[in-house]
Design a protein around this motif. Structure first.
Motif, PDB file in Angstrom:
ATOM      1  N   THR A   1      -8.634 -43.155 -10.232  1.00 35.70           N
ATOM      2  CA  THR A   1      -7.503 -42.439 -10.822  1.00 35.70           C
ATOM      3  C   THR A   1      -7.064 -41.249  -9.975  1.00 35.70           C
ATOM      4  O   THR A   1      -5.918 -40.817 -10.071  1.00 35.70           O
ATOM      5  CB  THR A   1      -7.847 -41.953 -12.238  1.00 35.70           C
ATOM      6  N   ALA A   2      -7.941 -40.695  -9.157  1.00 37.56           N
ATOM      7  CA  ALA A   2      -7.561 -39.572  -8.289  1.00 37.56           C
ATOM      8  C   ALA A   2      -6.514 -39.995  -7.272  1.00 37.56           C
ATOM      9  O   ALA A   2      -5.683 -39.190  -6.845  1.00 37.56           O
ATOM     10  CB  ALA A   2      -8.791 -39.028  -7.567  1.00 37.56           C
ATOM     11  N   CYS A   3      -6.508 -41.243  -6.913  1.00 34.51           N
ATOM     12  CA  CYS A   3      -5.667 -41.739  -5.825  1.00 34.51           C
ATOM     13  C   CYS A   3      -4.209 -41.970  -6.226  1.00 34.51           C
ATOM     14  O   CYS A   3      -3.410 -42.393  -5.394  1.00 34.51           O
ATOM     15  CB  CYS A   3      -6.273 -43.024  -5.262  1.00 34.51           C
TER      16      CYS A   3
ATOM     17  N   PHE B   1      -9.481 -39.231  -0.817  1.00 33.31           N
ATOM     18  CA  PHE B   1     -10.339 -38.605  -1.826  1.00 33.31           C
ATOM     19  C   PHE B   1     -11.783 -39.080  -1.714  1.00 33.31           C
ATOM     20  O   PHE B   1     -12.695 -38.387  -2.142  1.00 33.31           O
ATOM     21  CB  PHE B   1      -9.803 -38.913  -3.227  1.00 33.31           C
TER      22      PHE B   1
ATOM     23  N   PRO C   1      -3.293 -37.659  -1.315  1.00 31.24           N
ATOM     24  CA  PRO C   1      -4.341 -36.705  -0.940  1.00 31.24           C
ATOM     25  C   PRO C   1      -3.856 -35.722   0.116  1.00 31.24           C
ATOM     26  O   PRO C   1      -3.056 -36.063   0.985  1.00 31.24           O
ATOM     27  CB  PRO C   1      -5.463 -37.595  -0.387  1.00 31.24           C
TER      28      PRO C   1
END
Ligand code: SF4
Length: 51
Positions: free
Chosen positions: A23-25, A43, A29
């Motif tokens: 989910t961070a992606c 990330f 970044p």
């Protein structure tokens, strides 16, 4: 399969093909200097591939 350049999704451009994507992606970044002189935008980098 690489995405078309005219239809890139948001976030990291590798997100739909990366086995480490999460989910961070969904956001792009920031560039980070992991070791002197080597900057990456990821990330979850595989650090053994950078050195
Ligand atoms: S893990 Fe790195 S290369 Fe993979 S989708 Fe996330 S930011 Fe992109």
């Amino acid at each position: 399969m690489t995405p078309g350049l005219l239809n890139l999704s948001e976030g990291c451009a590798f997100r739909t093909r990366c086995t480490r994507a999460d989910t961070a992606c969904v956001v792009e970044p920031e560039a980070r200097e992991m070791i002197p002189g080597r900057t990456i935008r990821c990330f979850h980098p595989e650090l053994d591939l950078i050195a």
